[in-house]
Design a protein around this motif. Structure first.
Motif, PDB file in Angstrom:
ATOM      1  N   ARG A  32       0.879  -0.853   0.168  1.00  0.00           N
ATOM      2  CA  ARG A  32      -0.131   0.163   0.210  1.00  0.00           C
ATOM      3  C   ARG A  32       1.000   1.069  -0.332  1.00  0.00           C
ATOM      4  O   ARG A  32       1.739   1.601   1.538  1.00  0.00           O
ATOM      5  CB  ARG A  32      -0.905  -0.075   1.237  1.00  0.00           C
ATOM      6  N   ASN A  33       0.654   2.067  -1.349  1.00  0.00           N
ATOM      7  CA  ASN A  33       1.333   2.872  -0.932  1.00  0.00           C
ATOM      8  C   ASN A  33       1.191   4.781  -0.479  1.00  0.00           C
ATOM      9  O   ASN A  33       1.631   5.466  -0.662  1.00  0.00           O
ATOM     10  CB  ASN A  33       1.085   3.721  -2.831  1.00  0.00           C
ATOM     11  N   PHE A  34       0.325   4.985   0.487  1.00  0.00           N
ATOM     12  CA  PHE A  34      -0.605   5.891   1.986  1.00  0.00           C
ATOM     13  C   PHE A  34      -0.579   5.448   2.782  1.00  0.00           C
ATOM     14  O   PHE A  34      -1.122   4.217   2.943  1.00  0.00           O
ATOM     15  CB  PHE A  34      -1.441   6.259   0.743  1.00  0.00           C
ATOM     16  N   ASP A  62      -1.140   2.780  10.514  1.00  0.00           N
ATOM     17  CA  ASP A  62       0.047   3.281  10.723  1.00  0.00           C
ATOM     18  C   ASP A  62       0.689   4.940  11.061  1.00  0.00           C
ATOM     19  O   ASP A  62       1.907   5.733  10.226  1.00  0.00           O
ATOM     20  CB  ASP A  62       1.154   3.166   9.771  1.00  0.00           C
ATOM     21  N   ILE A  63      -0.702   5.836  10.811  1.00  0.00           N
ATOM     22  CA  ILE A  63      -0.745   7.225  11.056  1.00  0.00           C
ATOM     23  C   ILE A  63      -1.616   7.566  11.782  1.00  0.00           C
ATOM     24  O   ILE A  63      -2.622   6.968  12.238  1.00  0.00           O
ATOM     25  CB  ILE A  63      -0.352   8.430  10.137  1.00  0.00           C
ATOM     26  N   TYR A  64      -1.566   9.197  12.449  1.00  0.00           N
ATOM     27  CA  TYR A  64      -3.029   9.335  13.239  1.00  0.00           C
ATOM     28  C   TYR A  64      -2.401  10.887  13.612  1.00  0.00           C
ATOM     29  O   TYR A  64      -2.021  11.457  13.337  1.00  0.00           O
ATOM     30  CB  TYR A  64      -3.005   8.721  14.575  1.00  0.00           C
ATOM     31  N   GLU A 303      -4.924   4.612  -2.944  1.00  0.00           N
ATOM     32  CA  GLU A 303      -4.449   3.638  -4.074  1.00  0.00           C
ATOM     33  C   GLU A 303      -3.597   4.436  -5.468  1.00  0.00           C
ATOM     34  O   GLU A 303      -2.538   4.863  -6.014  1.00  0.00           O
ATOM     35  CB  GLU A 303      -4.806   2.605  -3.649  1.00  0.00           C
ATOM     36  N   GLN A 304      -4.915   5.094  -6.170  1.00  0.00           N
ATOM     37  CA  GLN A 304      -4.250   4.573  -7.797  1.00  0.00           C
ATOM     38  C   GLN A 304      -3.837   6.701  -7.825  1.00  0.00           C
ATOM     39  O   GLN A 304      -3.282   6.562  -9.078  1.00  0.00           O
ATOM     40  CB  GLN A 304      -5.908   5.293  -8.188  1.00  0.00           C
ATOM     41  N   GLU A 305      -4.073   7.657  -6.813  1.00  0.00           N
ATOM     42  CA  GLU A 305      -3.805   8.963  -6.797  1.00  0.00           C
ATOM     43  C   GLU A 305      -2.609   9.078  -6.199  1.00  0.00           C
ATOM     44  O   GLU A 305      -2.086  10.435  -6.351  1.00  0.00           O
ATOM     45  CB  GLU A 305      -4.881   9.961  -6.957  1.00  0.00           C
ATOM     46  N   ASP A 306      -1.811   7.764  -5.598  1.00  0.00           N
ATOM     47  CA  ASP A 306      -0.927   8.052  -4.454  1.00  0.00           C
ATOM     48  C   ASP A 306      -0.708   9.285  -3.442  1.00  0.00           C
ATOM     49  O   ASP A 306      -0.120   9.900  -3.691  1.00  0.00           O
ATOM     50  CB  ASP A 306       0.302   8.913  -5.104  1.00  0.00           C
ATOM     51  N   LEU A 358      -7.384  -3.297   2.661  1.00  0.00           N
ATOM     52  CA  LEU A 358      -6.142  -2.054   2.305  1.00  0.00           C
ATOM     53  C   LEU A 358      -5.407  -1.699   3.649  1.00  0.00           C
ATOM     54  O   LEU A 358      -4.343  -2.256   2.929  1.00  0.00           O
ATOM     55  CB  LEU A 358      -6.564  -0.663   1.786  1.00  0.00           C
ATOM     56  N   PHE A 359      -5.766  -1.645   4.373  1.00  0.00           N
ATOM     57  CA  PHE A 359      -4.478  -1.894   5.439  1.00  0.00           C
ATOM     58  C   PHE A 359      -3.411  -2.991   5.819  1.00  0.00           C
ATOM     59  O   PHE A 359      -2.201  -2.820   5.919  1.00  0.00           O
ATOM     60  CB  PHE A 359      -5.146  -0.869   6.726  1.00  0.00           C
TER      61      PHE A 359
END
Length: 361
Positions: A32-34, A62-64, A303-306, A358-359
Motif C-alpha cells: 500500500r502506497n499511502f 500507521d499514522i494518526y 491507492e490509484q492517485e498516490d 487495504l490496511f
C-alpha cells in the motif's frame, strides 16, 4: 461493473492465486502506497475510552492525527505570562499517549469554530487587532505552534484547519491572513525543516460550492498550489448530500484536476445512520452501506492517485461523549457523531472490514 476498490482487491487475489501455481519464488505484492489512520477523538470522556481509542489507533493505522481545534492562549503568548493549566494539560495528555510506531499529523486551528475570526482565548475573548497580520498575532501564533511541535514532534503539521472557510465567511480578512500565515510558515519551516506543512481546505466547499462566487474556487486552487508541501483536505460528503460512489468519484476527480501536489485527507468521514437535527433543519438519510461505499471509493482513489495519507475522523461513534456536551454545542456536535467504523456500542460496521483489507496490504 466492478468498483475501483473491488478491482484493487481482485488484483491482490489474482497475484496470490498466480503464485500458488508457480514453483518460482513469488514477487512480493506491492505494498500500500499511502498511510491510513484516525484522529484521537474519543467516544467517551473517560480515561478508559481515551486509552481504548489510542490502542485502536495503534493497531488499525500507521499514522494518526491530533486535532487541536480549540482555544488559543493568546494573552499568555503575547504578554509572556503563565499558560492556562487547561491548555498545558491538554498538550501534556496528548504527549503522554504518543504512539511511537505510527507517524503523526498535528492539525491546529487559528480560527474559531465558525471560521470567521481568530480563535478565542481561554477567557472567552478574541484578541483585538488592527490587522490580522500584525506582529503581535504573528509572534503569538508562532510560539503556539512551536510549543505544540516541541511537545508532539509530528511528521506532518497543518498550520491552519480549514483555511478556505475564512475566505468564504470573512473575505475581508483573507489578504491579511495570507500575509500572516506566509510569515508564520516561513518561520516554522526554518525551525523545523523536516516537517511537511499545509493548511487544510474543505473539499465540500471547494467542489461545487453552493451559491458561492466561482472565483473563490480559483483563488483556492492558486493558493494551495503555491504555498503547501501537500494539499490537505477536510471532506464530509454528507454535507453536500452525496451518497453514491459516482457522486463521490466526481468530487475526487475535481480534486485531482486542481493540483499535482501530493494529496492527503486530513479529516474525512461519512455517517452510517440518518442524521436528524431539528434545530438546524437537517435530515440526511444514511446507512452502513452508504458509509462503506464512501470509504471504499476514498481508499481506491488514495491507492490509484498516490495520496500521502487518509485520516478517518473518529474510529467509534461518540454518543456517550455527545451526551456530556453543553446544550449550545449539541446540535453542531451531532453532525459527526455517527460516523465511526465502530458503532456507539463498539460493534464493527462493514466499512471496517474494507479498511482492514487495504490496511493489511
Amino acid at each position: 461493473m466492478l468498483t475501483k476498490f473491488q478491482l484493487i482487491i481482485l488484483t491482490i487475489f489474482l497475484a496470490l492465486l498466480g503464485c500458488e501455481k508457480d514453483d518460482t519464488p513469488p514477487e512480493p505484492i506491492v505494498k500500500r502506497n499511502f498511510k491510513m489512520g484516525f484522529t484521537s477523538w474519543p467516544y467517551a470522556a473517560t480515561l478508559e475510552a481515551q486509552q481504548n481509542t489510542y490502542n485502536f489507533l495503534r493497531d488499525e493505522g500507521d499514522i494518526y492525527a491530533e486535532h487541536i481545534d480549540d482555544k488559543i492562549p493568546w494573552s499568555a503568548w503575547i504578554n509572556n505570562t503563565s499558560l492556562p493549566q487547561e491548555f498545558v494539560t491538554n498538550i501534556e495528555s496528548r504527549k503522554s499517549r504518543l504512539i511511537p510506531t505510527n507517524q503523526l499529523l498535528v492539525s491546529v486551528s487559528l480560527f474559531n469554530n465558525l471560521r470567521t475570526d481568530l480563535a478565542e482565548d481561554y477567557d472567552g475573548f478574541t484578541p483585538s487587532y488592527d490587522s490580522l497580520n500584525q506582529r503581535s498575532i504573528q509572534e503569538a501564533y508562532v510560539k503556539h505552534l512551536n510549543y505544540i511541535i516541541d511537545a508532539l514532534q509530528p511528521e506532518y503539521l497543518i498550520l491552519v484547519i480549514e483555511a478556505n472557510e475564512l475566505l468564504m465567511n470573512s473575505p475581508n480578512l483573507w489578504e491579511a491572513y495570507k500575509k500572516l500565515i506566509s510569515k508564520v510558515r516561513s518561520r516554522i519551516k526554518s525551525n523545523h525543516s523536516d516537517i511537511l506543512l499545509s493548511e487544510s481546505i474543505t473539499l465540500h466547499n471547494w467542489y461545487k460550492p453552493n451559491g458561492l462566487d466561482p472565483t473563490l474556487s480559483i483563488e483556492i486552487k492558486n493558493y494551495v498550489n503555491q504555498n503547501q508541501d501537500f494539499v490537505a483536505i477536510s471532506y464530509y460528503p454528507f454535507f453536500q448530500l452525496l451518497a453514491t460512489p459516482n457522486e463521490y468519484q466526481r468530487a475526487f476527480d475535481f480534486l485531482h484536476q486542481q493540483t499535482s501536489k501530493p494529496i492527503a485527507f486530513a479529516e474525512t468521514a461519512q455517517i452510517a445512520e440518518t442524521l436528524t437535527v431539528p434545530n438546524l433543519n437537517i435530515n440526511i438519510a444514511s446507512n452502513t452501506a452508504i458509509q462503506q461505499n464512501y470509504l471504499e471509493t476514498l481508499l481506491a482513489n488514495a491507492e490509484q492517485e498516490d495520496y500521502e495519507f487518509v485520516i478517518w475522523w473518529c474510529h467509534r461513534d461518540y454518543d456517550v461523549l455527545w451526551q456530556t456536551f453543553p446544550p449550545s454545542a449539541k446540535d453542531l456536535g451531532q453532525l459527526w457523531r455517527d460516523s465511526g467504523l465502530l458503532d456507539e456500542n463498539g460493534n464493527e460496521r462493514p466499512a471496517l472490514s474494507s479498511w482492514r483489507i487495504l490496511f493489511q496490504k
